[in-house]
Write a protein that holds these residues in place. Structure first.
Motif, PDB file in Angstrom:
ATOM      1  N   MET A   1      -2.530  13.994   8.313  1.00 24.75           N
ATOM      2  CA  MET A   1      -2.630  12.553   8.398  1.00 24.75           C
ATOM      3  C   MET A   1      -1.418  12.016   9.131  1.00 24.75           C
ATOM      4  SD  MET A   1      -3.330  10.006   5.299  1.00 24.75           S
ATOM      5  CE  MET A   1      -3.066   8.303   5.451  1.00 24.75           C
ATOM      6  N   GLU A   2      -1.610  11.005   9.928  1.00 28.72           N
ATOM      7  CA  GLU A   2      -0.517  10.433  10.718  1.00 28.72           C
ATOM      8  C   GLU A   2       0.428   9.656   9.812  1.00 28.72           C
ATOM      9  OE1 GLU A   2      -1.970   7.953  13.819  1.00 28.72           O
ATOM     10  OE2 GLU A   2      -3.358   9.445  14.563  1.00 28.72           O
ATOM     11  N   THR A   3       1.629   9.482  10.311  1.00 29.37           N
ATOM     12  CA  THR A   3       2.568   8.643   9.580  1.00 29.37           C
ATOM     13  C   THR A   3       2.209   7.197   9.821  1.00 29.37           C
ATOM     14  OG1 THR A   3       4.097   8.603  11.436  1.00 29.37           O
ATOM     15  CG2 THR A   3       4.425  10.337   9.777  1.00 29.37           C
ATOM     16  N   PRO A   4       2.358   6.366   8.833  1.00 25.10           N
ATOM     17  CA  PRO A   4       1.992   4.962   8.998  1.00 25.10           C
ATOM     18  C   PRO A   4       2.877   4.292  10.038  1.00 25.10           C
ATOM     19  CG  PRO A   4       2.474   5.479   6.673  1.00 25.10           C
ATOM     20  CD  PRO A   4       2.804   6.674   7.496  1.00 25.10           C
ATOM     21  N   PRO A   5       2.348   3.260  10.742  1.00 26.17           N
ATOM     22  CA  PRO A   5       3.162   2.536  11.714  1.00 26.17           C
ATOM     23  C   PRO A   5       4.317   1.834  11.027  1.00 26.17           C
ATOM     24  CG  PRO A   5       0.859   1.778  11.726  1.00 26.17           C
ATOM     25  CD  PRO A   5       1.002   2.801  10.667  1.00 26.17           C
ATOM     26  N   HIS A   6       5.203   1.286  11.838  1.00 26.91           N
ATOM     27  CA  HIS A   6       6.418   0.643  11.358  1.00 26.91           C
ATOM     28  C   HIS A   6       6.112  -0.325  10.226  1.00 26.91           C
ATOM     29  CE1 HIS A   6       8.057   2.332  14.964  1.00 26.91           C
ATOM     30  NE2 HIS A   6       7.290   1.575  15.724  1.00 26.91           N
TER      31      HIS A   6
ATOM     32  N   ALA B   1       4.222  -0.218   7.669  1.00 35.51           N
ATOM     33  CA  ALA B   1       2.922  -0.211   6.997  1.00 35.51           C
ATOM     34  C   ALA B   1       2.970   0.784   5.852  1.00 35.51           C
ATOM     35  CB  ALA B   1       1.825   0.183   7.974  1.00 35.51           C
ATOM     36  N   SER B   2       2.485   0.361   4.732  1.00 40.56           N
ATOM     37  CA  SER B   2       2.492   1.254   3.573  1.00 40.56           C
ATOM     38  C   SER B   2       1.341   2.235   3.680  1.00 40.56           C
ATOM     39  CB  SER B   2       2.397   0.438   2.292  1.00 40.56           C
ATOM     40  OG  SER B   2       1.101  -0.112   2.186  1.00 40.56           O
ATOM     41  N   GLU B   3       1.403   3.242   2.840  1.00 39.46           N
ATOM     42  CA  GLU B   3       0.348   4.230   2.837  1.00 39.46           C
ATOM     43  C   GLU B   3      -0.963   3.605   2.344  1.00 39.46           C
ATOM     44  OE1 GLU B   3      -0.005   8.633   1.073  1.00 39.46           O
ATOM     45  OE2 GLU B   3       1.841   8.115   2.128  1.00 39.46           O
ATOM     46  N   GLN B   4      -0.881   2.628   1.458  1.00 38.63           N
ATOM     47  CA  GLN B   4      -2.068   1.921   0.962  1.00 38.63           C
ATOM     48  C   GLN B   4      -2.746   1.169   2.103  1.00 38.63           C
ATOM     49  OE1 GLN B   4      -3.632   1.951  -1.951  1.00 38.63           O
ATOM     50  NE2 GLN B   4      -5.140   0.491  -1.243  1.00 38.63           N
ATOM     51  N   GLU B   5      -1.956   0.508   2.953  1.00 33.80           N
ATOM     52  CA  GLU B   5      -2.520  -0.216   4.091  1.00 33.80           C
ATOM     53  C   GLU B   5      -3.203   0.754   5.054  1.00 33.80           C
ATOM     54  OE1 GLU B   5       0.902  -2.231   5.565  1.00 33.80           O
ATOM     55  OE2 GLU B   5       0.514  -4.034   4.384  1.00 33.80           O
ATOM     56  N   GLN B   6      -2.579   1.895   5.279  1.00 30.28           N
ATOM     57  CA  GLN B   6      -3.182   2.904   6.160  1.00 30.28           C
ATOM     58  C   GLN B   6      -4.489   3.416   5.560  1.00 30.28           C
ATOM     59  OE1 GLN B   6      -2.046   3.720   9.186  1.00 30.28           O
ATOM     60  NE2 GLN B   6      -3.792   5.065   9.495  1.00 30.28           N
ATOM     61  N   SER B   7      -4.517   3.614   4.263  1.00 27.37           N
ATOM     62  CA  SER B   7      -5.725   4.073   3.583  1.00 27.37           C
ATOM     63  C   SER B   7      -6.833   3.031   3.696  1.00 27.37           C
ATOM     64  CB  SER B   7      -5.404   4.357   2.114  1.00 27.37           C
ATOM     65  OG  SER B   7      -6.577   4.566   1.383  1.00 27.37           O
TER      66      SER B   7
END
Length: 125
Positions: A1-6, A8-14
């Motif tokens: 899985m990619e690292t979240p953008p600057h 951004a939390s992991e919840q937002e990415q999910s």
């Protein structure tokens, strides 16, 4: 899985991944519905074409026999052969325009508007 953008939390990415997957699923079902309707339309069109070929053959034969019968009756009453042939030609010519009108009207009514309205309803619905 990619690292979240600057920032951004992991919840937002999910949540973002879930939205993308939902949209992909929706697009796949819409395209599947379109493909299914296209298959049904093609199969129905092929069957309709086969049936219409038979109908056209019978109607053409009937039309020619009708013209021949009228020509024979007119000939027996003393009408000129040139006049009979000219009248038969005009009758065939004008009836072809009537059939052309019916073909154009039928083609105009063949569309995918119902599927489009089901997938993307307009404000008027």
């Amino acid at each position: 899985m990619e690292t979240p953008p600057h920032g951004a939390s992991e919840q937002e990415q999910s949540d973002f991944d879930e939205v993308i997957n939902t949209h992909k699923s929706w697009l796949k079902s819409v395209l599947g519905l379109g493909a299914l309707e296209a298959k049904l339309w093609v199969a129905s069109s092929a069957q309709l074409l086969a049936l219409m070929c038979g109908v056209i053959f019978l109607l053409l034969t009937t039309w020619l026999l009708l013209i021949a019968t009228i020509a024979v009756v007119a000939w027996s009453y003393g009408f000129s052969l040139v006049g009979i042939l000219f009248t038969a030609t005009l009758a065939t010519f004008f009836s072809s325009f009537a059939l052309l009108y019916l073909v154009k009207r039928t083609l105009k009514n063949m569309n995918f508007a119902r599927t489009l309205d089901a997938v993307i309803p307009t404000d008027e619905d």
